[in-house]
Design a protein around this motif. Structure first.
Motif, short mmCIF file in Angstrom:
data_model
loop_
_atom_site.label_atom_id
_atom_site.label_comp_id
_atom_site.label_asym_id
_atom_site.label_seq_id
_atom_site.Cartn_x
_atom_site.Cartn_y
_atom_site.Cartn_z
N THR A 1 0.81 -1.21 0.00
CA THR A 1 0.00 0.00 0.00
C THR A 1 0.85 1.26 0.00
O THR A 1 1.91 1.32 0.61
N SER A 2 0.37 2.26 -0.74
CA SER A 2 1.06 3.56 -0.78
C SER A 2 0.40 4.54 0.17
O SER A 2 0.60 5.74 0.06
N PHE A 3 -0.39 4.03 1.12
CA PHE A 3 -1.16 4.90 2.01
C PHE A 3 -0.56 4.94 3.41
O PHE A 3 -1.28 5.01 4.40
N LYS A 4 0.75 4.85 3.53
CA LYS A 4 1.39 4.89 4.84
C LYS A 4 1.00 6.16 5.59
O LYS A 4 0.82 7.21 5.01
N TYR A 5 0.89 6.00 6.91
CA TYR A 5 0.57 7.09 7.83
C TYR A 5 -0.87 7.61 7.64
O TYR A 5 -1.19 8.69 8.10
N SER A 6 -1.70 6.85 6.95
CA SER A 6 -3.08 7.29 6.72
C SER A 6 -3.97 6.92 7.90
O SER A 6 -3.66 6.05 8.70
N GLU A 7 -5.13 7.59 7.95
CA GLU A 7 -6.10 7.36 9.00
C GLU A 7 -7.19 6.42 8.50
O GLU A 7 -7.92 6.76 7.57
N LEU A 8 -7.27 5.23 9.11
CA LEU A 8 -8.29 4.26 8.73
C LEU A 8 -9.02 3.75 9.97
O LEU A 8 -9.47 2.61 10.01
N ALA A 9 -9.13 4.61 10.98
CA ALA A 9 -9.79 4.21 12.22
C ALA A 9 -11.23 3.82 11.95
O ALA A 9 -11.98 4.56 11.32
N GLY A 10 -11.61 2.62 12.40
CA GLY A 10 -12.99 2.16 12.26
C GLY A 10 -13.34 1.61 10.89
O GLY A 10 -14.50 1.28 10.64
N ALA A 11 -12.38 1.48 9.97
CA ALA A 11 -12.67 0.99 8.62
C ALA A 11 -13.14 -0.47 8.66
O ALA A 11 -12.74 -1.25 9.52
N ASN A 12 -13.98 -0.85 7.70
CA ASN A 12 -14.54 -2.20 7.65
C ASN A 12 -13.87 -3.00 6.54
O ASN A 12 -14.08 -2.75 5.35
#
Length: 469
Positions: free
Chosen positions: A228-239
């Motif tokens: 993934t190229s989404f390092k340091y991203s916010e995915l709190a609570g993702a399903n």
């Protein structure tokens, strides 16, 4: 600049690589032919000022010394890189971005003035004369370091930094006025606050989640490894429930409260991520990597975690009930108050881990390596500990009633005030073991063929052979 151009310039003897950009490279492997004439991987005195060096592995490995002494990383971005088995004496990291870097142990005279070391792992590093003037060490790991010999550490930002040794760790949970839980982790003389679940924008999280899954499926279709190229991203609570995500790499992400229930996460990589209060119930996590992650109160009930790795992870109050952790690596982890009821830990490695007040009722620990672990006040009733290595383990006040310790090694273990009612110690090794005040340790078939030497009995007497029982 690509790696081939870098190698060409390096082999030509160039030392100024100011402003270069490299990502995801294992430099030792790439440089192996160039340095084949020498037993030293040397980037000594190299200039990497203002460079982008993301996720670079500077570790030479194979017994070869990686020498980066006096290397200049001023203003460089080194996020997610590995600089552990490297000599960094006199290296210059002023204003560098070292977030989530594992670095050390040779840091004497290094310059970290104004550097961003948020979440960096400096465990066991020699910090003598290393300068941390106004550096950011938020949530950094400074366990087992000689920080008292560092320079200007008192000016650094140390919010949530971890000091002291692993076995100094204790914690408590207190109820706040709003009934939510706030964890206070006491490490050495410093206090780390673990916050409750943060509420992020649900629409943005869902969009990012969908984008990750789309890219993952595209890579899988082309039979390529997805990173993934989404390092340091916010995915709190993702399903992410009930999805095939085999081999996905989700490192350095905020996955607090995420839902992975029923998903296939075989060979997944979650290193350095914040995964507190996440749900991994009934997942396939065989060979998954959770090293250096925070998993406080996460749920792995009924999941397959065979040969998974959790090294140096924080696992307070994690639920592993009925989980398959066969041959998993749990070295240096914090499992205080964890639920491991009926968990299968056959052959698992828990060296130097903390399991204070953990519940291992009916857990299968046959052949596991538990040397130097801390089981103070843990519940091991009816646990299978056949042929288990419990050398130097702290079992003070632990409950071992009806536990099967046949052939277990308890060399120099501390069972002060432990409960051994109906425990089976047949063929166990009690070498310099402390059984002072142990409850239920008496004569009978449960002590058949015990190997004993200099063992302290419950009444304080010293037993030199099994004949004393």
């Amino acid at each position: 600049m690509d790696i081939q151009e870098f190698l060409k310039r390096y082999e030509a003897g160039e030392k100024d690589f100011t402003g270069i950009s490299l990502r995801g490279v294992h430099l030792w492997k790439e440089l192996s032919e160039v340095i084949s004439r020498s037993m030293e991987f040397s980037l000594k005195d190299i200039l990497f000022k203002n460079s982008e060096l993301l996720e670079i592995d500077f570790d030479s490995g194979g017994g070869v010394t990686a020498n980066l002494s006096n290397t200049n990383f001023q203003n460089a971005n080194l996020r997610g890189s590995l600089l552990y088995y490297c000599i960094l004496q006199g290296a210059n990291f002023q204003n560098a971005d070292l977030r989530q870097v594992k670095i050390g142990p040779f840091l004497r005279d290094a310059n970290f003035r104004y550097a961003n070391l948020e979440g960096a792992n400096l465990e066991n590093a020699d910090l003598e004369r290393a300068d941390f003037y106004k550096a950011n060490l938020t949530n950094a790991n400074l366990r087992h370091t000689n920080q008292e010999k560092a320079v200007n550490l008192q000016t650094a930002k140390l919010d949530g930094a971890i000091f002291g040794s692993l076995h100094d760790v204790s914690y408590k949970v207190r109820q706040c006025q709003n009934s939510s839980e706030e964890f206070n982790l006491y490490l050495g003389h410093y206090e780390v606050h673990k916050k409750t679940l943060e509420k992020n924008n649900p629409e943005e999280i869902q969009q990012l989640r969908n984008q990750i899954i789309r890219e993952y499926r595209k890579y899988r279709k082309n039979q390529k490894f997805f990173q993934t190229s989404f390092k340091y991203s916010e995915l709190a609570g993702a399903n992410f429930s009930n999805i095939n995500l085999e081999g996905i790499k989700l490192c350095n992400l905020n996955l607090q409260g995420a839902n992975f229930t029923g998903s296939n996460l075989k060979n997944a990589d979650f290193r350095y991520s914040n995964i507190q209060q996440a749900n991994f119930k009934n997942c396939n996590l065989t060979h998954a990597n959770f090293n250096y992650s925070t998993l406080v109160q996460s749920n792995f009930r009924g999941s397959s975690l065979q040969e998974a790795s959790f090294e140096e992870a924080i696992l307070f109050e994690v639920n592993f009930q009925n989980a398959n952790l066969r041959e998993a690596s749990l070295k240096y982890v914090m499992l205080d108050r964890a639920n491991l009821q009926q968990a299968d830990l056959l052959g698992a490695n828990l060296n130097f881990s903390s399991l204070v007040k953990a519940d291992l009722t009916k857990a299968n620990l046959r052949g596991a390596v538990l040397a130097d672990a801390n089981f103070t006040e843990a519940n091991l009733s009816q646990a299978n500990l056949i042929l288990t290595d419990l050398s130097y383990v702290n079992l003070t006040n632990a409950n071992l009633s009806r536990a099967n310790l046949m052939g277990a090694r308890l060399d120099r273990a501390n069972l002060n005030n432990a409960c051994l009612v109906w425990a089976n110690l047949e063929s166990a090794y009690l070498i310099e073991t402390n059984l002072r005040n142990a409850i239920g340790f008496d004569r009978g078939h449960r002590l058949f063929d015990v190997t004993c030497w200099k063992t302290i009995l419950p009444d304080g007497r010293l037993a030199t052979t099994s004949d004393h029982f």
